[in-house]
Design an enzyme around this catalytic site. Structure first.
Site, PDB file in Angstrom:
ATOM      1  N   ARG A  31       0.859  -1.231   0.046  1.00  0.00           N
ATOM      2  CA  ARG A  31      -0.003   0.144  -0.048  1.00  0.00           C
ATOM      3  C   ARG A  31       0.856   1.317  -0.081  1.00  0.00           C
ATOM      4  O   ARG A  31       0.649   2.256   0.823  1.00  0.00           O
ATOM      5  CB  ARG A  31      -0.888  -0.081   1.218  1.00  0.00           C
ATOM      6  CG  ARG A  31      -2.029  -1.110   1.436  1.00  0.00           C
ATOM      7  CD  ARG A  31      -3.248  -0.775   0.767  1.00  0.00           C
ATOM      8  NE  ARG A  31      -3.919  -2.211   0.525  1.00  0.00           N
ATOM      9  CZ  ARG A  31      -4.687  -2.331   1.468  1.00  0.00           C
ATOM     10  NH1 ARG A  31      -5.049  -1.523   2.453  1.00  0.00           N
ATOM     11  NH2 ARG A  31      -5.423  -3.470   1.145  1.00  0.00           N
TER      12      ARG A  31
ATOM     13  N   ARG B 165      -3.239   6.556   0.994  1.00  0.00           N
ATOM     14  CA  ARG B 165      -3.980   7.822   1.690  1.00  0.00           C
ATOM     15  C   ARG B 165      -3.140   8.378   2.678  1.00  0.00           C
ATOM     16  O   ARG B 165      -3.242   9.611   3.339  1.00  0.00           O
ATOM     17  CB  ARG B 165      -5.288   7.288   2.318  1.00  0.00           C
ATOM     18  CG  ARG B 165      -6.366   7.086   1.550  1.00  0.00           C
ATOM     19  CD  ARG B 165      -7.448   6.489   2.202  1.00  0.00           C
ATOM     20  NE  ARG B 165      -6.923   5.084   2.428  1.00  0.00           N
ATOM     21  CZ  ARG B 165      -7.898   4.041   3.137  1.00  0.00           C
ATOM     22  NH1 ARG B 165      -9.292   4.712   3.105  1.00  0.00           N
ATOM     23  NH2 ARG B 165      -7.845   2.967   3.389  1.00  0.00           N
TER      24      ARG B 165
ATOM     25  N   ARG C 276      -7.081  11.674  -5.351  1.00  0.00           N
ATOM     26  CA  ARG C 276      -8.204  10.830  -4.922  1.00  0.00           C
ATOM     27  C   ARG C 276      -9.419  11.779  -4.716  1.00  0.00           C
ATOM     28  O   ARG C 276     -10.537  11.308  -4.751  1.00  0.00           O
ATOM     29  CB  ARG C 276      -8.019  10.070  -3.463  1.00  0.00           C
ATOM     30  CG  ARG C 276      -7.614   8.537  -3.800  1.00  0.00           C
ATOM     31  CD  ARG C 276      -8.589   7.602  -4.488  1.00  0.00           C
ATOM     32  NE  ARG C 276      -9.384   7.059  -3.098  1.00  0.00           N
ATOM     33  CZ  ARG C 276     -10.546   7.509  -2.965  1.00  0.00           C
ATOM     34  NH1 ARG C 276     -11.210   8.518  -3.631  1.00  0.00           N
ATOM     35  NH2 ARG C 276     -10.990   7.055  -1.777  1.00  0.00           N
TER      36      ARG C 276
ATOM     37  N   ASP D 186      -6.116  -3.143  -7.406  1.00  0.00           N
ATOM     38  CA  ASP D 186      -6.505  -3.924  -6.155  1.00  0.00           C
ATOM     39  C   ASP D 186      -6.627  -5.109  -6.516  1.00  0.00           C
ATOM     40  O   ASP D 186      -7.192  -5.590  -7.605  1.00  0.00           O
ATOM     41  CB  ASP D 186      -7.601  -3.221  -5.661  1.00  0.00           C
ATOM     42  CG  ASP D 186      -7.909  -3.615  -4.339  1.00  0.00           C
ATOM     43  OD1 ASP D 186      -7.474  -3.050  -3.415  1.00  0.00           O
ATOM     44  OD2 ASP D 186      -8.812  -4.645  -3.918  1.00  0.00           O
TER      45      ASP D 186
HETATM   46  O1  CP3 Z   1       0.540  -1.876  -2.565  1.00  0.00           O
HETATM   47  C1  CP3 Z   1       0.226  -0.926  -3.122  1.00  0.00           C
HETATM   48  O2  CP3 Z   1       0.710   0.224  -3.062  1.00  0.00           O
HETATM   49  C2  CP3 Z   1      -0.509  -1.112  -4.374  1.00  0.00           C
HETATM   50  C3  CP3 Z   1      -1.889  -1.249  -4.327  1.00  0.00           C
HETATM   51  C4  CP3 Z   1      -2.763  -2.125  -3.422  1.00  0.00           C
HETATM   52  C5  CP3 Z   1      -3.857  -1.770  -3.196  1.00  0.00           C
HETATM   53  N1  CP3 Z   1      -4.430  -2.770  -2.794  1.00  0.00           N
HETATM   54  C6  CP3 Z   1      -4.367  -0.306  -3.108  1.00  0.00           C
HETATM   55  C7  CP3 Z   1      -5.689  -0.214  -2.212  1.00  0.00           C
HETATM   56  C8  CP3 Z   1      -2.684  -3.455  -3.249  1.00  0.00           C
HETATM   57  C9  CP3 Z   1      -1.166  -4.385  -3.341  1.00  0.00           C
HETATM   58  C10 CP3 Z   1      -3.637  -3.813  -2.574  1.00  0.00           C
HETATM   59  C11 CP3 Z   1      -3.944  -5.060  -2.434  1.00  0.00           C
HETATM   60  C12 CP3 Z   1      -5.335  -5.660  -1.417  1.00  0.00           C
HETATM   61  N2  CP3 Z   1      -6.383  -5.155  -1.734  1.00  0.00           N
HETATM   62  C13 CP3 Z   1      -5.177  -6.587  -0.651  1.00  0.00           C
HETATM   63  C14 CP3 Z   1      -3.967  -7.415  -0.292  1.00  0.00           C
HETATM   64  C15 CP3 Z   1      -3.002  -6.844   0.680  1.00  0.00           C
HETATM   65  C16 CP3 Z   1      -3.110  -6.541   1.936  1.00  0.00           C
HETATM   66  O3  CP3 Z   1      -3.196  -5.371   2.255  1.00  0.00           O
HETATM   67  O4  CP3 Z   1      -3.917  -7.347   2.796  1.00  0.00           O
HETATM   68  C17 CP3 Z   1      -6.430  -6.768  -0.092  1.00  0.00           C
HETATM   69  C18 CP3 Z   1      -6.773  -7.640   1.125  1.00  0.00           C
HETATM   70  C19 CP3 Z   1      -7.304  -5.656  -0.606  1.00  0.00           C
HETATM   71  C20 CP3 Z   1      -8.647  -5.643  -0.403  1.00  0.00           C
HETATM   72  C21 CP3 Z   1      -8.770  -3.917  -0.138  1.00  0.00           C
HETATM   73  N3  CP3 Z   1      -8.823  -3.027  -0.992  1.00  0.00           N
HETATM   74  C22 CP3 Z   1      -9.494  -3.594   0.936  1.00  0.00           C
HETATM   75  C23 CP3 Z   1      -9.510  -4.355   2.366  1.00  0.00           C
HETATM   76  C24 CP3 Z   1      -9.475  -2.092   0.876  1.00  0.00           C
HETATM   77  C25 CP3 Z   1      -9.798  -1.323   2.099  1.00  0.00           C
HETATM   78  C26 CP3 Z   1      -8.728  -0.749   2.749  1.00  0.00           C
HETATM   79  C27 CP3 Z   1      -8.817   0.440   3.358  1.00  0.00           C
HETATM   80  O5  CP3 Z   1      -7.866   0.692   4.221  1.00  0.00           O
HETATM   81  O6  CP3 Z   1      -9.843   1.090   3.344  1.00  0.00           O
HETATM   82  C28 CP3 Z   1      -8.908  -1.887  -0.292  1.00  0.00           C
HETATM   83  C29 CP3 Z   1      -8.756  -0.462  -0.798  1.00  0.00           C
HETATM   84  C30 CP3 Z   1      -7.527   0.138  -1.267  1.00  0.00           C
HETATM   85  N4  CP3 Z   1      -6.791  -0.875  -1.960  1.00  0.00           N
HETATM   86  C31 CP3 Z   1      -7.104   1.038  -1.035  1.00  0.00           C
HETATM   87  C32 CP3 Z   1      -5.834   1.548  -1.537  1.00  0.00           C
HETATM   88  C33 CP3 Z   1      -4.650   2.453  -1.546  1.00  0.00           C
HETATM   89  C34 CP3 Z   1      -7.671   2.372  -0.308  1.00  0.00           C
HETATM   90  C35 CP3 Z   1      -8.573   3.054  -1.108  1.00  0.00           C
HETATM   91  C36 CP3 Z   1      -8.622   4.504  -1.012  1.00  0.00           C
HETATM   92  O7  CP3 Z   1      -8.070   5.379  -1.406  1.00  0.00           O
HETATM   93  O8  CP3 Z   1      -9.768   4.961  -0.415  1.00  0.00           O
END
Ligand code: CP3
Length: 351
Positions: free
Chosen positions: A29, A33, A42, A78
């Protein structure tokens, strides 16, 4: 396909356990944010629009390289775009507990309906974003592509949202293992083509995220998660791209994960990286494993946390520094810079 090696090649060398001057660092990530520059973009586009607009996705992918000085970039996307491409409706609403599937997979006919053949053609925006990000990175650092492990993706598809007690997906594996395997099998096929296409588009390494592998007992982890990771690794068209496997809370199965064909095994902070190296460090590189919550403390505490991880790994090759899971949204940017600089500064002593 762009073939040349990046100027900062530390990350790819460490994946292959070749000699480097210091430990490379990137984190999960990475574009997110905690960065005001990400929040500014965003403010103009919702999360899925950002994922699906290659120009914007490439822009936020590159941000942490320029702003924080990490040694690799990870494509902004994602794991949940895959089930969407297989025909499920994916909804990401502001401040509503993350992504969700309003109509989760709950029956054999739901599994049968999922599309395998056409899934990758709906993900062209990811491949375009990879091509654009490679251009903008201009071989400064390598670009990592990624996908979720079938088990983790299936958990979201069956639960319909961020899983808590895993009641529905576990009901599926215990009451109806045949159907669970049919779902995981479809996902493995799609993930294999998806990762191959990311490499073809220019991804120079690949990470498989199994965020929820650790909620299974060891036997179930092998049957419903690791088996599919293994299958993906053995059939993906790698073109020399190293594969990183990160299974959160799976320290119990470290040796088996290291035998999956992965080049690098990612560790969360609950596993001792020194012990992990003793167990598997002679045949895979290790990635990890600072607790991301340390980044809310002081510069001194962050530096001592970094030193502890470096010391535990010890001298030698095959270590990629990372957080043990994704960075949290409110993390102070100054502390993130302190973390990355501390890895660069202190790791020279270990090479
Ligand atoms: O790592 C990176 O910088 C690349 C981008 C990336 C995102 N998601 C961006 C994201 C990667 C590699 C992921 C993988 C991902 N997504 C996983 C596996 C890795 C982990 O963290 O366990 C999982 C389980 C997800 C599913 C997911 N997507 C969730 C649970 C959420 C909500 C998280 C939150 O904190 O709100 C997301 C959304 C998400 N994916 C965000 C980002 C930057 C937040 C989105 C926003 O800007 O509002």
């Amino acid at each position: 396909m762009i073939q040349s090696e990046p100027a900062n090649n530390l990350f790819l060398k460490a994946c292959r356990r070749e000699e480097v001057d210091r430990t490379p660092v990137w984190f999960m990530r990475q574009a997110g944010r905690y960065l005001p520059e990400y929040r500014a973009i965003r403010a103009k586009a919702d999360f899925l629009t950002l994922c699906k607009t290659p120009d914007l996705a490439a822009e936020v992918t590159v941000q942490p390289v320029d702003l924080i000085g990490v040694d690799a970039a990870i494509i902004f996307s994602d794991i949940l775009v895959v089930p969407e491409a297989m025909g499920m409706q994916l909804v990401v609403e502001e401040g509503k507990g993350g992504p969700r599937f309003p109509s989760p997979v709950r029956s054999k006919s739901d599994i049968d309906k999922l599309s395998v053949q056409n899934a990758c053609s709906s993900l062209g925006y990811v491949f375009d974003a990879i091509r654009l990000a490679r251009k903008r990175l201009n071989n400064k650092v390598p670009l990592i592509g990624f996908a979720g492990a079938p088990w983790t993706i299936a958990s979201y598809m069956v639960e319909g949202r961020n899983p808590r007690d895993f009641r529905h997906i576990k009901e599926l594996i215990y009451s109806n293992p045949h159907e669970a395997h049919a779902l995981l099998d479809k996902l493995s096929t799609v993930v294999t083509s998806y990762l191959s296409a990311q490499i073809e588009a220019g991804a120079q390494a690949i990470q498989i995220f199994d965020t929820w592998g650790g909620v299974l007992g060891q036997e179930e982890f092998e049957e419903f998660s690791l088996r599919y990771i293994h299958r993906i690794i053995s059939s993906v068209k790698r073109n020399n791209a190293p594969i990183i496997v990160f299974c959160k809370n799976c320290g119990h199965s470290l040796e088996k994960i290291a035998n999956s064909g992965a080049d690098v095994v990612g560790l969360d902070w609950t596993t001792d990286i020194g012990k992990a190296r003793e167990m598997v460090g002679s045949f895979v590189a290790l990635q990890g494993n600072l607790d991301p919550t340390i980044l809310f403390s002081t510069p001194e505490r962050i530096e001592s946390g970094v030193k502890t991880v470096l010391k535990k790994f010890g001298k030698g090759n095959g270590h990629i520094f990372n957080l043990g899971h994704g960075i949290l949204p409110e993390t102070p940017v100054e502390n993130v810079k302190t973390f990355v600089n501390a890895v660069k500064k202190f790791s020279t002593a270990f090479h």
